[in-house]
Design an enzyme around this catalytic site. Structure first.
Site, PDB file in Angstrom:
ATOM      1  N   GLU A  89       2.658   6.931   6.339  1.00 42.99           N
ATOM      2  CA  GLU A  89       1.636   5.871   6.254  1.00 42.99           C
ATOM      3  C   GLU A  89       2.370   4.545   6.238  1.00 42.99           C
ATOM      4  O   GLU A  89       3.298   4.337   5.458  1.00 42.99           O
ATOM      5  CB  GLU A  89       0.752   6.022   5.000  1.00 42.99           C
ATOM      6  CG  GLU A  89      -0.367   4.974   4.980  1.00 42.99           C
ATOM      7  CD  GLU A  89      -1.236   5.006   3.733  1.00 42.99           C
ATOM      8  OE1 GLU A  89      -1.615   6.104   3.278  1.00 42.99           O
ATOM      9  OE2 GLU A  89      -1.530   3.915   3.208  1.00 42.99           O
ATOM     10  N   GLU A 137       0.397   9.902  -2.248  1.00 45.47           N
ATOM     11  CA  GLU A 137       0.996   8.878  -3.125  1.00 45.47           C
ATOM     12  C   GLU A 137       0.923   9.222  -4.603  1.00 45.47           C
ATOM     13  O   GLU A 137       0.831   8.329  -5.456  1.00 45.47           O
ATOM     14  CB  GLU A 137       0.362   7.502  -2.841  1.00 45.47           C
ATOM     15  CG  GLU A 137       0.686   7.012  -1.440  1.00 45.47           C
ATOM     16  CD  GLU A 137       0.026   5.682  -1.066  1.00 45.47           C
ATOM     17  OE1 GLU A 137      -0.634   5.088  -1.930  1.00 45.47           O
ATOM     18  OE2 GLU A 137       0.193   5.261   0.080  1.00 45.47           O
TER      19      GLU A 137
END
Ligand SMILES: *[C@@H]1O[C@H](CO)[C@@H](O)[C@H](O)[C@H]1NC(C)=O
Ligand SMILES: *[C@@H]1O[C@H](CO)[C@@H](O)[C@H](O)[C@H]1NC(C)=O
Ligand SMILES: *[C@@H]1O[C@H](CO)[C@@H](O)[C@H](O)[C@H]1NC(C)=O
Ligand SMILES: *[C@@H]1O[C@H](CO)[C@@H](O)[C@H](O)[C@H]1NC(C)=O
Ligand SMILES: *[C@@H]1O[C@H](CO)[C@@H](O)[C@H](O)[C@H]1NC(C)=O
Ligand SMILES: *[C@@H]1O[C@H](CO)[C@@H](O)[C@H](O)[C@H]1NC(C)=O
Ligand SMILES: *[C@@H]1O[C@H](CO)[C@@H](O)[C@H](O)[C@H]1NC(C)=O
Ligand SMILES: *[C@@H]1O[C@H](CO)[C@@H](O)[C@H](O)[C@H]1NC(C)=O
Ligand SMILES: *[C@@H]1O[C@H](CO)[C@@H](O)[C@H](O)[C@H]1NC(C)=O
Length: 735
Positions: free
Chosen positions: A252, A174
């Site tokens: 995810e 991320e």
């Protein structure tokens, strides 16, 4: 007839749909599996300390084929010594000159998963990195060769130390991505004969629309990648990405409280990530809630196991939603194309079909909006109603005579939910399947048989964290991470010498952090987030800054507000500053406001053990640092919290003989006459060699109803015999 009835008639007529299940024009994308994520961060911390047989049963529920979740992929964090949501995981290279592949619990977890399912794919992804990887800056891309070497070392460690084959490797969870780094990582993997390790990137968190043209339109980057992995896509991908020939994965997803609405979220996205987004793999954050309640994102795992001291656990329904797909498919099967086996249902919901060329599995979900909301992104409104659906079975599936049927129905009307229950087999007549489906259901129809759902063995009842608690760090191997001590930032590991065994914090420089705001220093917590008044003792050994010792250490009570938001971390923090022979007390982790401070009567010498105790009682907080007693009115937060230890900076700090006492009920009945004889207390054989020899004579109370009566004595006789007396001494002192 009123409009309402007309409308519902119209809906009933219009929603009953006919759909084809066919491979006549070929099949769709390859199915790449459903997985769980251990890490990001420290989400499996408590699992490894579970007693048997519960620990094995939990691992079976996660990984054993056709048993519980039967996960097809295990994704783990490559520890980077820094907080990454629910704690920190240790790096395999705290410094540039050392390597160690026996830290933490992810190696253990991967081996347990492989033992149960040799075909499970393994995947590693870093969140944070040790500072040296980025030359002490804030990005790992400063020297891409160094970063790639660091990651490839982890892959080699898995192979050489643990005989684990890593299938997939990511770049930086991320955070920004760098095409040059992807190419360098590919090249370093190849130089190490690790061509079979595939790169999945970028594990990005930005929501739709995303632009991956840098991946899809640059031939070298395209060739270096195996799959595009995105997080929380809300089942959608932008058009130019959705049409990419690279595999598209939701690398995810989920991250939702694991009640039946969470299970509904999981059911909906498992189907619709393919139907809407052409995504062929979905990974749940997180694998299992095995972190203390009171840490961020409670119960965001597929199931819960937060009670290693009892062995208690809860099999939540996301486990069985997973089973609806994983029991009836294998990685390498193919989805059927949109419109010939996969799509949206006219009355709301979705269906996907998967095949290996012979077997057929159809999964239908009809999750209603309010019963399938995921934590992110926002779910646009839609309706799901009861509907009749007809599948016409063609192509390779034309002659299938019957299908096994499994059903889940989550109910919100006071009737009990049905979860992964085997139904009567469905006999296919005239190549046609007719089903009446209701909202909030998952159905699997398959040529593959799976046994009935396992019944829970008797699961131990939950109990609060056991008190009194003592930990002398003697029963571990070198480099182990101490059980129950949940490192929040930094890395605690067992150090054993010929004479002693203790826990050392080993992160000596600021990591490349994953949390957006810099954390103040190292910390670890233990116990229960609801603890109020507790007396604790601990021994601290300070090392000189010249050998990377931390400069300012703390012991804390009532620590709460943990995770990345360390600015909100409150508690009672007792700080020691050896360089100035002073102490201070603050109610916050950054020590922004000092509520008491002072000079100590004797220096806190380096490389010797010092006894510290800290407690609160009513409106008073009290501390002892060697021979110095400190007492002050307590005016901080009434919130409960963990016991904590740590430092305001990065550097070694050593910890031993942690004791957390019960608050004895006796407190209210301490006699007013106080005998003044010093009791004989047995010192632990592992007590620090340099216990202070002078201490003020404590006042001791004798009383019936010893708080030590409930001490667990097994295995710890040397300490348990002194618990009652010690606790009373402490209480009396504070009185
Ligand atoms: C980058 O790291 C590699 C491997 O550690 C090293 O050999 C190289 O000298 C570094 N490059 C620079 C510019 O520091
Ligand atoms: C390593 O694992 C493979 C399976 O992946 C197994 O066949 C082999 O025997 C293992 N080797 C050792 C030394 O355990
Ligand atoms: C592809 O990306 C690499 C790494 O960023 C870059 O060096 C190269 O010039 C790019 N190629 C093209 C055709 O854009
Ligand atoms: C992607 O999904 C769309 C439907 O949303 C479908 O029409 C298309 O065939 C899919 N493309 C690929 C390459 O899977
Ligand atoms: C699929 O079908 C074949 C042939 O009918 C069978 O041998 C095989 O076990 C099936 N696969 C699964 C996963 O059940
Ligand atoms: C579905 O079919 C059954 C049996 O034919 C019928 O009773 C029922 O009303 C139908 N339901 C809907 C929603 O059309
Ligand atoms: C469920 O039962 C509770 C208590 O028995 C009642 O208060 C509630 O209204 C019921 N809910 C529904 C949807 O029937
Ligand atoms: C715990 O702390 C109290 C108060 O400082 C002290 O009297 C006692 O000796 C300590 N216990 C141990 C085992 O160090
Ligand atoms: C002592 O250590 C603290 C914390 O690192 C630091 O702020 C302070 O400057 C040091 N004082 C001296 C006299 O070295």
């Amino acid at each position: 007839m009123n409009t309402c009835t007309l409308l519902s008639l119209y809906l009933i007529v219009s929603v009953n749909g006919q759909y084809q299940i066919s491979d006549i024009t070929g099949v769709g994308r390859q199915f790449d599996g459903i997985g769980g994520l251990s890490g990001g961060g420290a989400t499996s911390k408590l699992l490894v300390s579970y007693p048997e047989p519960q620990r094995s049963h939990i691992l079976d529920l996660l990984f054993k084929p056709q048993y519980g979740a039967a996960l097809q992929i295990l994704k783990v964090e490559i520890g980077g010594d820094a907080q990454t949501t629910d704690g920190s995981e240790s790096s395999h290279m705290h410094t540039e000159n050392e390597e160690n592949y026996n830290r933490g619990y992810e190696w253990w977890l991967m081996k347990e998963a492989k033992m149960r399912n040799p075909n499970i794919a393994l995947w590693g992804l870093p969140w944070a990195f040790p500072g040296w990887v980025g030359d002490y800056g804030s990005t790992p891309y400063k020297n891409i060769t160094k970063a790639a070497n660091y990651i490839v070392n982890w892959v080699k460690g898995a192979r050489d130390v643990h005989n684990l084959t890593i299938d997939f490797i990511g770049i930086w969870n991320e955070r920004t991505w760098d095409n040059s780094y992807i190419l360098e990582l590919r090249s370093v993997l190849n130089q190490n004969q690790l061509q079979s390790v595939k790169i999945v990137a970028p594990d990005s968190i930005e929501f739709y629309p995303l632009d991956y043209t840098g991946f899809t339109q640059n031939a070298s980057v395209f060739n270096a990648l195996h799959a595009i992995g995105v997080h929380y896509p809300g089942t959608q991908l932008p058009e130019n990405t959705r049409m990419s020939s690279l595999p598209l994965w939701s690398s995810e997803d989920y991250s939702t409280f694991n009640d039946d609405v969470g299970a509904g979220c999981w059911a909906r996205i498992l189907n619709q990530n393919y139907v809407n987004g052409n995504m062929t793999s979905t990974i749940a954050w997180n694998l299992i809630t095995s972190y203390y309640s009171g840490l961020p994102y409670p119960r965001n795992g597929l199931m819960d196991a937060m009670q290693p001291w009892t062995g208690s656990y809860v099999v939540q329904d996301p486990i069985w939603v997973t089973a609806h797909t994983t029991h009836f498919t294998n990685v390498g099967w193919h989805y059927l194309k949109h419109g010939s086996g996969s799509g949206l249902l006219r009355g709301g919901g979705s269906y996907v079909s998967l095949t290996d060329g012979q077997n057929l599995t159809i999964i239908i979900e009809t999750m209603s909006h309010d019963h399938s909301i995921c934590v992110r992104p926002k779910l646009p409104a839609y309706i799901v109603i009861a509907q009749n659906i007809t599948f016409t079975v063609l192509g390779s599936f034309y002659g299938i005579p019957k299908l096994y049927v499994y059903k889940t129905q989550f109910r919100y009307d006071n009737q009990s939910s049905q979860v992964f229950e085997k139904q009567d087999d469905y006999t296919i007549i005239d190549h046609t399947i007719n089903l009446q489906v209701e909202p909030d259901c998952v159905y699997t129809l398959s040529t593959v048989y799976s046994p009935d759902r396992v019944q829970e063995n008797s699961i131990p009842a939950p109990q609060p964290f056991p008190l009194p608690y003592s930990e002398n760090f003697d029963t571990y191997d070198m480099d182990n991470e101490p059980k129950y001590l949940a490192q929040q930032n930094g890395a605690w590991e067992i150090v054993k010498t010929s004479t002693e065994s203790f826990a050392r914090q080993k992160t000596i420089s600021r990591p490349i952090e994953w949390c957006p705001a810099p954390l103040p220093g190292t910390s670890a917590v233990i116990g229960d987030s609801s603890w109020q008044a507790l007396p604790i003792n601990v021994s601290i050994k300070v090392r000189s800054p010249a050998v990377n010792g931390a400069r300012k250490l703390f012991v804390a009570l009532k620590m709460s507000g943990l995770g990345c938001q360390a600015h909100f971390t409150s508690g009672i923090f007792l700080w020691l500053m050896p360089n100035t022979t002073t102490y201070s007390i603050s109610y916050d982790l950054y020590s922004l406001t000092t509520v008491k401070s002072g000079q100590l009567s004797a220096p806190i010498s380096f490389d010797t053990w010092h006894s510290i105790s800290l407690s609160t009682m009513g409106n008073t907080m009290s501390a002892q640092i060697n021979a110095d007693y400190i007492s002050a009115p307590f005016t901080g937060s009434t919130m409960g919290g963990f016991v904590g230890i740590g430092s305001s900076d990065y550097g070694y700090s050593d910890w031993d003989d942690l004791m957390i006492y019960e608050v004895p009920e006796i407190v209210s009945s301490i006699p007013t006459t106080k005998p003044t004889t010093l009791p004989t207390t047995t010192q632990s054989t592992t007590s620090p060699p340099t216990q202070p020899t002078t201490s003020p004579t404590p006042t001791v109370t004798q009383s019936t109803g010893s708080p030590g009566a409930s001490c667990p004595t097994a295995g710890r006789p040397k300490l348990s015999t002194t618990f009652a007396i010690l606790a009373l001494i402490l209480i009396a002192k504070l009185w």
